[in-house]
Design an enzyme around this catalytic site. Sequence first.
Site, PDB file in Angstrom:
ATOM      1  N   VAL A  60       0.826  -1.219   0.000  1.00 51.05           N
ATOM      2  CA  VAL A  60       0.000   0.000   0.000  1.00 51.05           C
ATOM      3  C   VAL A  60       0.859   1.267   0.000  1.00 51.05           C
ATOM      4  CG1 VAL A  60      -1.963  -1.097   1.126  1.00 51.05           C
ATOM      5  CG2 VAL A  60      -0.220   0.020   2.533  1.00 51.05           C
ATOM      6  N   GLY A  61       2.179   1.098  -0.075  1.00 48.73           N
ATOM      7  CA  GLY A  61       3.064   2.257  -0.049  1.00 48.73           C
ATOM      8  C   GLY A  61       3.584   2.587   1.329  1.00 48.73           C
ATOM      9  N   LYS A 118      12.722  -1.405  11.354  1.00 46.80           N
ATOM     10  CA  LYS A 118      11.949  -2.422  10.643  1.00 46.80           C
ATOM     11  C   LYS A 118      12.082  -3.704  11.450  1.00 46.80           C
ATOM     12  CE  LYS A 118       9.714  -4.227   7.076  1.00 46.80           C
ATOM     13  NZ  LYS A 118       8.409  -3.761   6.568  1.00 46.80           N
ATOM     14  N   GLY A 125       4.693   6.921  -7.289  1.00 43.03           N
ATOM     15  CA  GLY A 125       6.008   7.068  -7.892  1.00 43.03           C
ATOM     16  C   GLY A 125       6.991   7.886  -7.092  1.00 43.03           C
ATOM     17  N   ASP A 130      13.499  -2.703   3.073  1.00 40.14           N
ATOM     18  CA  ASP A 130      12.731  -1.488   3.356  1.00 40.14           C
ATOM     19  C   ASP A 130      13.546  -0.473   4.153  1.00 40.14           C
ATOM     20  OD1 ASP A 130      10.646  -2.726   2.062  1.00 40.14           O
ATOM     21  OD2 ASP A 130       9.573  -3.271   3.888  1.00 40.14           O
ATOM     22  N   GLY A 188      -1.177   6.143   0.768  1.00 42.75           N
ATOM     23  CA  GLY A 188       0.192   5.739   0.500  1.00 42.75           C
ATOM     24  C   GLY A 188       0.682   5.932  -0.918  1.00 42.75           C
TER      25      GLY A 188
END
Length: 229
Positions: free
Chosen positions: A15-16, A39, A210, A52, A178
Site C-alpha cells: 500500500v506504499g 523495521k 512514484g 525497506d 500511501g
Amino acid sequence: MTAPVLIITGTDTEVGKTITTAAIAAALKSQGQRVLVIKLVQTGVEDGEEGDAQTVAQLAEVDVEECVRLPEPLAPDVAAARAEVELPAVADHAETVAEHASSQSYDIVLVEGSGGLLVHLDQARGTLPDLAMPLEARGIRVGAIVVARAGLGTLNHTALTLEALRIRGVDLVGVVIGSAPASPGLAEETNVEQLSNLADGQLLGAVPEGAGDLDPGTFREHAPGWITL
C-alpha cells in the site's frame, strides 16, 4: 527525556507503507527531529539485497535498524517457520524499541510493521499492537499511523484497521494515502473525504504515486508538503 514511538502500519501489503515511512521520517527531520526508523521483520529479501530499511535510509537520510530478515515474501511467522528461524517475541522487539527511545539519541522512533496491522510478527501470534502495551508500561508514548490505498476497497480495509486499533487501545495519530495517483478516478477522488471522515479528520496527507523513484534530494525537499505532522 524518552522519545515517543510512532507505529506505521498498512491496511494491507503493497500500500506504499515503506515510502510513506520515508516521507514521514523526512518530514520530521525537516523539523529538526532526530529520527530512527526500525523495521522489525523484513521478509522477501535475501542477504545483500536492499530492504525497506535501506530504502528509507536512502530517501530520508535518517538512521535505520533492521531486526530480522527472511528470504521468502510471506508473513513473518510463516517465512520464519519455512526458514527454520526462531523469531524474537514481540516483547523482545519492545525491549529493543524501548532502549532506542530511552537512549537520548533520538527525538522520535518510527516502527514500520510488516503488511497489515494483525500480521503475526512472532510464533506466538504477536502483532504490531502488542508492541504498544509494554512500551506504554514503561511510560513511552505510542501512536499509530495507518497507510491506506487510494482506490476502491480502501474504505472497508481502513475502517477495519482503525477499529482494530481502537479495540486494542492504540491511539491513532492519523491516516496517510500511501500512493495517490496523478490522475485520480471517481473512487480515488471521493475516497479522500471518506477517509478523512473515517479518521475523524485525521487524514494527514497523501504520498504521490512514484514518489519512491524520485532522486533522494528531491524526495526530501517535497516530503514535508505531502504529510502534515
